[in-house]
Design a protein around this motif. Structure first.
Motif, short mmCIF file in Angstrom:
data_model
loop_
_atom_site.label_atom_id
_atom_site.label_comp_id
_atom_site.label_asym_id
_atom_site.label_seq_id
_atom_site.Cartn_x
_atom_site.Cartn_y
_atom_site.Cartn_z
N VAL A 86 21.89 -10.36 21.55
CA VAL A 86 23.22 -9.85 21.19
C VAL A 86 23.49 -8.55 21.94
N LEU A 87 22.48 -7.70 22.03
CA LEU A 87 22.61 -6.44 22.77
C LEU A 87 22.88 -6.72 24.25
N GLU A 88 22.17 -7.67 24.82
CA GLU A 88 22.40 -8.03 26.22
C GLU A 88 23.82 -8.56 26.42
N PHE A 89 24.28 -9.38 25.48
CA PHE A 89 25.64 -9.90 25.55
C PHE A 89 26.66 -8.77 25.49
N ARG A 90 26.43 -7.81 24.61
CA ARG A 90 27.35 -6.67 24.49
C ARG A 90 27.33 -5.80 25.75
N GLU A 91 26.16 -5.65 26.35
CA GLU A 91 26.08 -4.89 27.60
C GLU A 91 26.87 -5.60 28.70
N GLN A 92 26.75 -6.91 28.73
CA GLN A 92 27.49 -7.70 29.73
C GLN A 92 29.00 -7.59 29.47
N ALA A 93 29.40 -7.68 28.21
CA ALA A 93 30.82 -7.56 27.86
C ALA A 93 31.36 -6.18 28.23
N GLU A 104 39.88 -1.31 25.37
CA GLU A 104 38.90 -2.39 25.29
C GLU A 104 37.53 -1.92 25.80
N ALA A 105 37.53 -1.16 26.88
CA ALA A 105 36.26 -0.65 27.42
C ALA A 105 35.60 0.30 26.43
N VAL A 106 36.40 1.14 25.79
CA VAL A 106 35.85 2.07 24.79
C VAL A 106 35.28 1.30 23.61
N LYS A 107 35.99 0.27 23.17
CA LYS A 107 35.53 -0.54 22.04
C LYS A 107 34.20 -1.23 22.38
N LYS A 108 34.13 -1.81 23.58
CA LYS A 108 32.90 -2.50 23.99
C LYS A 108 31.74 -1.52 24.10
N LYS A 155 31.40 1.27 22.37
CA LYS A 155 31.00 1.63 21.01
C LYS A 155 30.16 0.53 20.38
N ASP A 156 30.56 -0.73 20.59
CA ASP A 156 29.79 -1.85 20.04
C ASP A 156 28.37 -1.85 20.58
N ARG A 157 28.23 -1.63 21.88
CA ARG A 157 26.90 -1.61 22.49
C ARG A 157 26.08 -0.43 21.97
N LYS A 158 26.71 0.73 21.90
CA LYS A 158 25.98 1.92 21.44
C LYS A 158 25.54 1.76 19.99
N LEU A 159 26.37 1.11 19.18
CA LEU A 159 26.02 0.88 17.79
C LEU A 159 24.77 0.02 17.69
N LEU A 160 24.72 -1.04 18.48
CA LEU A 160 23.56 -1.92 18.47
C LEU A 160 22.32 -1.22 19.05
N GLU A 161 22.51 -0.39 20.07
CA GLU A 161 21.38 0.37 20.61
C GLU A 161 20.83 1.35 19.58
#
Length: 145
Positions: free
Chosen positions: A12-19, A98-102, A104-110
């Motif tokens: 999921v983290l890899e997917f979020r990094e890609q997104a 959208e970039a900021v949201k993505k 934040k999502d990645r940082k949250l998972l990290e």
């Protein structure tokens, strides 16, 4: 030997990094298009200013009609370029959000991964300490015993 930490949501983290990377690419493209449209708008404005500076004192009726038609066409081009710039500005803002949201999502998972890793290592350290304490207790031989 303790097992290494395994984050169960790594995919999921890899997917979020890609997104996030895709969102950054879309943002860069939106910025490029916006800048290009700004240049086009400035060029049309310059054409209009240059056209209106021309003297038309000695023009015939046909030349005057052509001048006015060109002026009207330049105004229409200017209006179209301004509208396109507004659309691109809205798209740019959307891409930026959208970039900021993505991100934040990645940082949250990290952050979750870091917290879980820290907790895992603390638990492993406690287990290891308990094992050492047990071994020390078992090997301890009092002198009077």
């Amino acid at each position: 030997m303790a097992k290494p930490f395994v984050f169960k949501l790594e995919k999921v983290l890899e997917f979020r990094e890609q997104a996030e990377e895709q969102a950054k690419f879309a943002l860069a493209e939106a910025m490029r298009l916006h800048q290009e449209q700004k240049k086009k708008l400035l060029a049309v404005e310059e054409l209009l200013v240059a056209h209106r500076k021309k003297r038309y004192d000695n023009l015939s009726a046909n030349e005057m009609w052509l001048w006015e038609q060109y002026d009207t066409a330049l105004k229409a081009d200017l209006h179209a370029a301004q509208n396109r710039l507004k659309q691109l500005a809205l798209n740019l803002q959307k891409c930026r959000a959208e970039a900021v949201k993505k991100s934040k999502d990645r940082k949250l998972l990290e952050k979750l991964k870091e917290n879980q890793a820290k907790k895992y290592h603390e638990e492993e350290s406690l287990k290891e300490q308990k094992e050492f304490d047990e071994m020390a207790t078992i090997r301890f031989k009092p002198e009077n015993f």
